[in-house]
Scaffold this motif. Structure first.
Motif, PDB file in Angstrom:
ATOM      1  N   GLU A  17      18.909  17.669 -29.646  1.00 45.08           N
ATOM      2  CA  GLU A  17      18.923  16.519 -30.733  1.00 45.08           C
ATOM      3  C   GLU A  17      20.300  16.083 -31.138  1.00 45.08           C
ATOM      4  OE1 GLU A  17      14.660  17.385 -33.039  1.00 45.08           O
ATOM      5  OE2 GLU A  17      16.810  18.464 -33.948  1.00 45.08           O
ATOM      6  N   ASP A  18      20.597  14.733 -31.427  1.00 44.48           N
ATOM      7  CA  ASP A  18      21.634  14.523 -31.882  1.00 44.48           C
ATOM      8  C   ASP A  18      21.710  13.936 -33.376  1.00 44.48           C
ATOM      9  OD1 ASP A  18      23.763  14.077 -30.083  1.00 44.48           O
ATOM     10  OD2 ASP A  18      22.796  12.480 -28.942  1.00 44.48           O
ATOM     11  N   ALA A  19      22.387  14.197 -34.166  1.00 47.64           N
ATOM     12  CA  ALA A  19      22.555  13.883 -35.556  1.00 47.64           C
ATOM     13  C   ALA A  19      23.353  13.085 -36.216  1.00 47.64           C
ATOM     14  CB  ALA A  19      22.523  15.131 -36.397  1.00 47.64           C
ATOM     15  N   ALA A  20      23.243  11.778 -36.704  1.00 48.33           N
ATOM     16  CA  ALA A  20      24.014  10.785 -37.423  1.00 48.33           C
ATOM     17  C   ALA A  20      23.769  11.293 -38.768  1.00 48.33           C
ATOM     18  CB  ALA A  20      23.860   9.659 -37.182  1.00 48.33           C
ATOM     19  N   VAL A  21      25.094  11.542 -39.667  1.00 46.31           N
ATOM     20  CA  VAL A  21      25.010  11.779 -40.750  1.00 46.31           C
ATOM     21  C   VAL A  21      25.732  10.909 -41.801  1.00 46.31           C
ATOM     22  CG1 VAL A  21      26.064  13.404 -42.844  1.00 46.31           C
ATOM     23  CG2 VAL A  21      25.016  14.345 -40.563  1.00 46.31           C
ATOM     24  N   GLU A  22      25.121  10.284 -43.009  1.00 42.04           N
ATOM     25  CA  GLU A  22      25.422   9.329 -43.851  1.00 42.04           C
ATOM     26  C   GLU A  22      25.484   9.821 -45.227  1.00 42.04           C
ATOM     27  OE1 GLU A  22      24.005   5.066 -44.689  1.00 42.04           O
ATOM     28  OE2 GLU A  22      23.861   5.334 -42.512  1.00 42.04           O
ATOM     29  N   VAL A  23      26.492   9.727 -45.887  1.00 38.81           N
ATOM     30  CA  VAL A  23      26.638  10.102 -47.117  1.00 38.81           C
ATOM     31  C   VAL A  23      27.058   9.167 -48.226  1.00 38.81           C
ATOM     32  CG1 VAL A  23      27.621  11.572 -48.959  1.00 38.81           C
ATOM     33  CG2 VAL A  23      27.037  12.563 -46.599  1.00 38.81           C
ATOM     34  N   LEU A  24      26.066   8.574 -49.019  1.00 38.60           N
ATOM     35  CA  LEU A  24      26.309   7.502 -50.110  1.00 38.60           C
ATOM     36  C   LEU A  24      26.538   8.088 -51.584  1.00 38.60           C
ATOM     37  CD1 LEU A  24      23.543   5.137 -48.643  1.00 38.60           C
ATOM     38  CD2 LEU A  24      26.148   4.868 -48.405  1.00 38.60           C
ATOM     39  N   GLU A  25      27.426   7.685 -52.342  1.00 37.83           N
ATOM     40  CA  GLU A  25      27.595   7.910 -53.578  1.00 37.83           C
ATOM     41  C   GLU A  25      26.507   7.294 -54.475  1.00 37.83           C
ATOM     42  OE1 GLU A  25      31.112   8.009 -57.071  1.00 37.83           O
ATOM     43  OE2 GLU A  25      31.399   7.820 -54.802  1.00 37.83           O
ATOM     44  N   THR A  26      25.811   7.958 -55.514  1.00 35.96           N
ATOM     45  CA  THR A  26      24.652   7.373 -56.293  1.00 35.96           C
ATOM     46  C   THR A  26      25.269   7.153 -57.619  1.00 35.96           C
ATOM     47  OG1 THR A  26      23.768   9.371 -56.257  1.00 35.96           O
ATOM     48  CG2 THR A  26      22.571   8.119 -54.698  1.00 35.96           C
ATOM     49  N   GLU A  80      31.567  17.822 -54.865  1.00 32.00           N
ATOM     50  CA  GLU A  80      33.003  17.793 -55.609  1.00 32.00           C
ATOM     51  C   GLU A  80      33.439  16.203 -55.169  1.00 32.00           C
ATOM     52  OE1 GLU A  80      35.012  19.861 -57.457  1.00 32.00           O
ATOM     53  OE2 GLU A  80      33.124  20.431 -57.943  1.00 32.00           O
ATOM     54  N   SER A  81      33.196  15.963 -53.834  1.00 34.67           N
ATOM     55  CA  SER A  81      33.719  14.823 -53.218  1.00 34.67           C
ATOM     56  C   SER A  81      32.782  14.106 -52.159  1.00 34.67           C
ATOM     57  CB  SER A  81      35.199  14.819 -53.019  1.00 34.67           C
ATOM     58  OG  SER A  81      35.100  15.767 -51.537  1.00 34.67           O
ATOM     59  N   ALA A  82      32.998  12.939 -51.667  1.00 38.04           N
ATOM     60  CA  ALA A  82      32.129  12.486 -50.411  1.00 38.04           C
ATOM     61  C   ALA A  82      32.382  13.458 -49.189  1.00 38.04           C
ATOM     62  CB  ALA A  82      32.529  11.231 -50.232  1.00 38.04           C
ATOM     63  N   ASP A  83      33.672  13.671 -49.033  1.00 36.87           N
ATOM     64  CA  ASP A  83      34.217  14.655 -47.984  1.00 36.87           C
ATOM     65  C   ASP A  83      33.435  16.008 -47.799  1.00 36.87           C
ATOM     66  OD1 ASP A  83      35.740  12.650 -46.856  1.00 36.87           O
ATOM     67  OD2 ASP A  83      37.750  13.578 -47.540  1.00 36.87           O
ATOM     68  N   ALA A  84      33.326  16.392 -49.313  1.00 33.39           N
ATOM     69  CA  ALA A  84      32.618  17.961 -49.398  1.00 33.39           C
ATOM     70  C   ALA A  84      31.353  17.820 -49.050  1.00 33.39           C
ATOM     71  CB  ALA A  84      32.940  18.526 -50.794  1.00 33.39           C
ATOM     72  N   ALA A  85      30.521  16.505 -49.463  1.00 33.36           N
ATOM     73  CA  ALA A  85      29.193  16.331 -49.313  1.00 33.36           C
ATOM     74  C   ALA A  85      29.008  16.247 -47.826  1.00 33.36           C
ATOM     75  CB  ALA A  85      28.832  15.102 -50.187  1.00 33.36           C
ATOM     76  N   ARG A  86      29.802  15.424 -47.102  1.00 32.89           N
ATOM     77  CA  ARG A  86      29.589  15.352 -45.583  1.00 32.89           C
ATOM     78  C   ARG A  86      29.588  16.530 -44.849  1.00 32.89           C
ATOM     79  NH1 ARG A  86      29.796  11.688 -41.577  1.00 32.89           N
ATOM     80  NH2 ARG A  86      29.571   9.968 -43.211  1.00 32.89           N
ATOM     81  N   SER A  87      30.555  17.277 -45.139  1.00 34.45           N
ATOM     82  CA  SER A  87      30.931  18.560 -44.531  1.00 34.45           C
ATOM     83  C   SER A  87      29.839  19.589 -44.730  1.00 34.45           C
ATOM     84  CB  SER A  87      32.183  19.312 -44.697  1.00 34.45           C
ATOM     85  OG  SER A  87      32.182  20.175 -45.830  1.00 34.45           O
ATOM     86  N   LEU A  88      29.056  19.431 -46.008  1.00 38.50           N
ATOM     87  CA  LEU A  88      27.986  20.599 -46.445  1.00 38.50           C
ATOM     88  C   LEU A  88      26.965  20.019 -45.551  1.00 38.50           C
ATOM     89  CD1 LEU A  88      27.543  22.326 -48.731  1.00 38.50           C
ATOM     90  CD2 LEU A  88      26.767  20.520 -49.922  1.00 38.50           C
TER      91      LEU A  88
END
Lengths: 83, 83
Positions: A74-83, A51-59
Motif C-alpha cells: 500500500e501507498d499512503a498519502a498523509v495530509e495534516v490540517l490545523e483545526t 507541538e507543530s504541524a511538522d511534529a504532527a506529520r512525522s507522528l
C-alpha cells in the motif's frame, strides 16, 4: 495544538485490487461505460495533538509505517490540517 | 475529455465505525496517546470520460447515489480533476 490528519491508503501499482475490479466490471451493466481503472483504497481520519504541524506529520507518518498501512502493498498519502 | 474522479466515502455522524474504534483502542498500547475520533472510510478513484468537468461531476455523483455509496449511512465527497 490540535490537527486533523487524513491518510489516503491506496494499493500500489501492480497489486491486485479485487474491490476495484468488481466495480469496474459492474459499471457497464449499470449504464456507465465511460470509466476505467477503478481502484478502491481506505481513508483514515483522526484528530491528533502535537507541538507543530511538522511534529504532527512525522507522528502520523510513523503511525502509518508502524501499523496503519502495509508499505509492501500500500501507498499512503498523509495530509495534516490545523483545526 | 478525460477526468480523474476521487470519491471519499465516510460513515455519517452517529453511525458506528468499528474499524475506526478498533484502531483508536489500539493506539495507546502502541505509544500513541494523542489521537482522538478515528474514522475509517473508503477512497474510490477512477478515470472517467465526459464532455466537461460539470458533466463528469454529475455522472460521478449519479454513480455514488446509485451504487457506489449507501447514502443512508455514508457521506460521499466527490472531487473531479482534469488530467
Amino acid at each position: 495544538m490540535q490537527f486533523e490528519a487524513k491518510i489516503e491508503v491506496s494499493p500500489r501499482d501492480g497489486i491486485a485490487n479485487p474491490e476495484g475490479s468488481t466495480i469496474e466490471r459492474s459499471l457497464p451493466a449499470l449504464g456507465f461505460e465511460m470509466t476505467r481503472n477503478v481502484r478502491v483504497g481506505k481513508l483514515i481520519r483522526f484528530e491528533v495533538e502535537a507541538e507543530s504541524a511538522d511534529a504532527a506529520r512525522s507522528l502520523v507518518e510513523d503511525m502509518c509505517n508502524r501499523f496503519l498501512t502495509n508499505p509492501v502493498i500500500e501507498d499512503a498519502a498523509v495530509e495534516v490540517l490545523e483545526t
